[in-house]
Structures are given as structure tokens and as C-alpha cells.
Design a protein around this motif. Structure first.
Motif, PDB file in Angstrom:
ATOM      1  N   GLU A   1     -34.687 -88.088 -64.672  1.00 43.26           N
ATOM      2  CA  GLU A   1     -36.091 -87.716 -64.836  1.00 43.26           C
ATOM      3  C   GLU A   1     -36.219 -86.296 -65.380  1.00 43.26           C
ATOM      4  O   GLU A   1     -37.009 -86.031 -66.302  1.00 43.26           O
ATOM      5  N   LEU A   2     -35.435 -85.378 -64.837  1.00 41.24           N
ATOM      6  CA  LEU A   2     -35.486 -83.984 -65.308  1.00 41.24           C
ATOM      7  C   LEU A   2     -35.027 -83.880 -66.762  1.00 41.24           C
ATOM      8  O   LEU A   2     -35.581 -83.105 -67.548  1.00 41.24           O
ATOM      9  N   GLU A   3     -34.037 -84.694 -67.121  1.00 38.10           N
ATOM     10  CA  GLU A   3     -33.557 -84.672 -68.507  1.00 38.10           C
ATOM     11  C   GLU A   3     -34.606 -85.250 -69.450  1.00 38.10           C
ATOM     12  O   GLU A   3     -34.783 -84.762 -70.577  1.00 38.10           O
ATOM     13  N   SER A   4     -35.311 -86.293 -69.007  1.00 41.35           N
ATOM     14  CA  SER A   4     -36.353 -86.887 -69.850  1.00 41.35           C
ATOM     15  C   SER A   4     -37.494 -85.910 -70.115  1.00 41.35           C
ATOM     16  O   SER A   4     -38.193 -86.008 -71.120  1.00 41.35           O
ATOM     17  N   GLN A   5     -37.650 -84.933 -69.205  1.00 39.13           N
ATOM     18  CA  GLN A   5     -38.677 -83.899 -69.377  1.00 39.13           C
ATOM     19  C   GLN A   5     -38.156 -82.688 -70.167  1.00 39.13           C
ATOM     20  O   GLN A   5     -38.882 -81.731 -70.395  1.00 39.13           O
ATOM     21  N   GLY A   6     -36.890 -82.767 -70.579  1.00 39.79           N
ATOM     22  CA  GLY A   6     -36.313 -81.681 -71.360  1.00 39.79           C
ATOM     23  C   GLY A   6     -35.953 -80.457 -70.549  1.00 39.79           C
ATOM     24  O   GLY A   6     -35.810 -79.357 -71.102  1.00 39.79           O
ATOM     25  N   LEU A   7     -35.757 -80.616 -69.223  1.00 45.36           N
ATOM     26  CA  LEU A   7     -35.500 -79.470 -68.346  1.00 45.36           C
ATOM     27  C   LEU A   7     -34.022 -79.227 -68.081  1.00 45.36           C
ATOM     28  O   LEU A   7     -33.631 -78.104 -67.766  1.00 45.36           O
ATOM     29  N   VAL A   8     -33.206 -80.278 -68.177  1.00 45.40           N
ATOM     30  CA  VAL A   8     -31.766 -80.147 -67.955  1.00 45.40           C
ATOM     31  C   VAL A   8     -31.032 -80.963 -69.004  1.00 45.40           C
ATOM     32  O   VAL A   8     -31.618 -81.810 -69.689  1.00 45.40           O
TER      33      VAL A   8
END
Length: 257
Positions: free
Chosen positions: A42-49
């Protein structure tokens, strides 16, 4: 702990550590690794990690570098200006390391325009730099040898490292894909930093040449703390606040050209 709250704390942990494994996160938050992986998705899909082999890093960490052909034309005016200015620090009779890079390539090109320099030795792991200097009779060019990286024309690996360990030079001009105010010179590829460290160790003076777009960025691996940089040569678009912060963190000298 609610899912949303855990993900916020998860992101904080990743930002603080810069790199952390799934198993470490599972231990910290006392949840199954499957749950952590869902959170990271989820965090990767938001471009955060960014998920990498063995763990995760913040998205703010630079992960890769464009191929040479793209870098060679990017900010070419600034790189040329930096290269011309940096070449002035090379004196007749000196032995100098030129790291592989598009800005250090501009130093080599400038040396060909300085016939007053005599008896210079240039050591490089860059095929392009060696090619530029091939006809200059005032310069002895030593190529480290090593494994050729096709996207950058650099030579690296064990042969390059063993070669560099034999030298003691006056100056090393070091390139970097990222210069972080707190972490210093950083690189995205663990396999490439040993060669840079050997260049740095071989030199009495460490001069970093990089344009403003690299300053403030960070990559995963630090290879030179900022307080070990003797001189940074950058262009005049570098943020003055970042320059002030670098001085506060121990950099010895900065020239903006």
C-alpha cells in the motif's frame, strides 16, 4: 494498533532507518510478515517507499542513475563550467585521479585546452576520459582496468580496486549521483562504492564535482562523510540554504561557479 496508525508508524521507521527488512518490521510491530508486506504494498502504491531485494527504502532515496548518453546532455552548461573551473586546481607535476562521470569528463576536456600544464599523470576508471586524453603528450594517462559497465563506460570491480590501492596522488576529483547534507556522498549501488573509497583513500585532497541537481538528494550507501570533503565545486544554482547547511555539517570549502 489500527491499520492506518501502523502504516504511519511503519513509514516513520523506514524513514529513520533508510533501509529495513520485512522481518525487522515484523518484530518491531509484532505482526506477521504477511501483514507487513500488505502494508508495504500500500505504501509503495502511494509512492512513499520502494521495495528492494531484502527489504524496503524510502522513496526519497535515489535508486538508480540514467545511462551515460542521457547524463551527458543533462545540465551540460553547468557541468562544463564546473569542469573548466575544477581543472584550474591541477598543477604541473601532479598526479590526479579523475573518477568516472560526465562532470569529470569535462575536466579532462579542459586539460586538453591547457598547454601550459606539463608532466601531469591522470589515473582514471573511465574509458571516455582516457579516450579524450589519448593524444595529449603532456599527460600520462593510467587506466585502472576492471569490468566495463556498458551504461556508463566506467571500469569497476576487483581489478580496478587493486589497481587504485597502489597509488598515492595529490588530488582526487570525485563524482556522485547524490550529495546529502547529513549523509555526505551517497550512491545507489553498493557494488560501486568500493572503487570510489579507494580513490578517496589514495588522495591527499578530495575534491567533489557535481551540479546542483545532485545536492540534497540521497542514495542508500554513504561512501564519504561530508566533513571529509576538502572542496566541493558546484554551479551557482545550488540552493544557498543547502550551502549553509553543508558548512554547518563540516564541509571544508565550497565553490559555486
Amino acid at each position: 494498533m489500527l491499520t492506518g496508525e501502523r502504516r504511519v508508524k511503519l513509514l516513520d521507521a523506514i524513514e529513520n532507518k533508510q533501509f529495513i527488512s520485512v522481518s525487522q518490521l515484523s518484530e518491531i510491530f509484532q505482526v506477521h510478515e504477511t501483514t507487513i508486506r500488505r502494508d508495504l504494498d500500500e505504501l509503495e502504491s502511494q509512492g512513499l517507499v520502494v521495495r528492494i531485494h531484502g527489504g524496503v527504502v524510502p522513496a526519497s532515496i535515489k535508486q538508480d542513475e540514467p545511462v551515460f548518453e542521457d547524463r551527458a546532455t543533462e545540465n551540460i552548461t553547468e557541468k562544463t563550467r564546473i569542469g573548466k573551473y575544477a581543472a584550474k586546481f591541477i598543477k604541473s607535476g601532479e598526479a590526479v585521479i579523475l573518477d568516472s562521470g560526465t562532470t569529470t569528463l569535462q575536466i579532462a576536456k579542459t586539460l586538453n585546452e591547457m598547454p601550459q600544464l606539463q608532466n601531469i599523470t591522470i589515473i582514471t576508471n573511465d574509458v571516455n576520459i582516457a579516450s579524450v586524453l589519448r593524444s595529449n603528450r603532456s599527460i600520462t594517462t593510467i587506466v585502472t582496468g576492471g569490468t566495463l559497465f556498458h551504461d556508463s563506460y566506467m571500469l569497476n570491480g576487483q581489478i580496478a580496486n587493486e589497481s587504485l590501492q597502489q597509488f598515492s596522488v595529490d588530488k582526487a576529483f570525485i563524482a556522485t549521483p547524490a550529495l546529502n547534507v547529513e549523509k555526505g556522498l551517497t550512491h545507489f549501488n553498493e557494488l560501486l562504492i568500493t572503487t570510489k573509497k579507494n580513490m578517496i583513500t589514495a588522495a591527499a585532497k578530495r575534491i567533489v564535482v557535481t551540479d546542483h541537481t545532485k545536492i540534497g538528494r540521497r542514495a542508500l550507501y554513504t561512501f564519504l562523510p561530508i566533513n571529509k570533503i576538502d572542496l566541493l565545486i558546484t554551479d551557482n544554482q545550488t540552493d544557498k540554504k543547502l550551502i549553509d547547511e553543508m558548512y554547518k555539517n563540516g564541509i571544508k570549502s565550497i565553490e559555486s561557479v
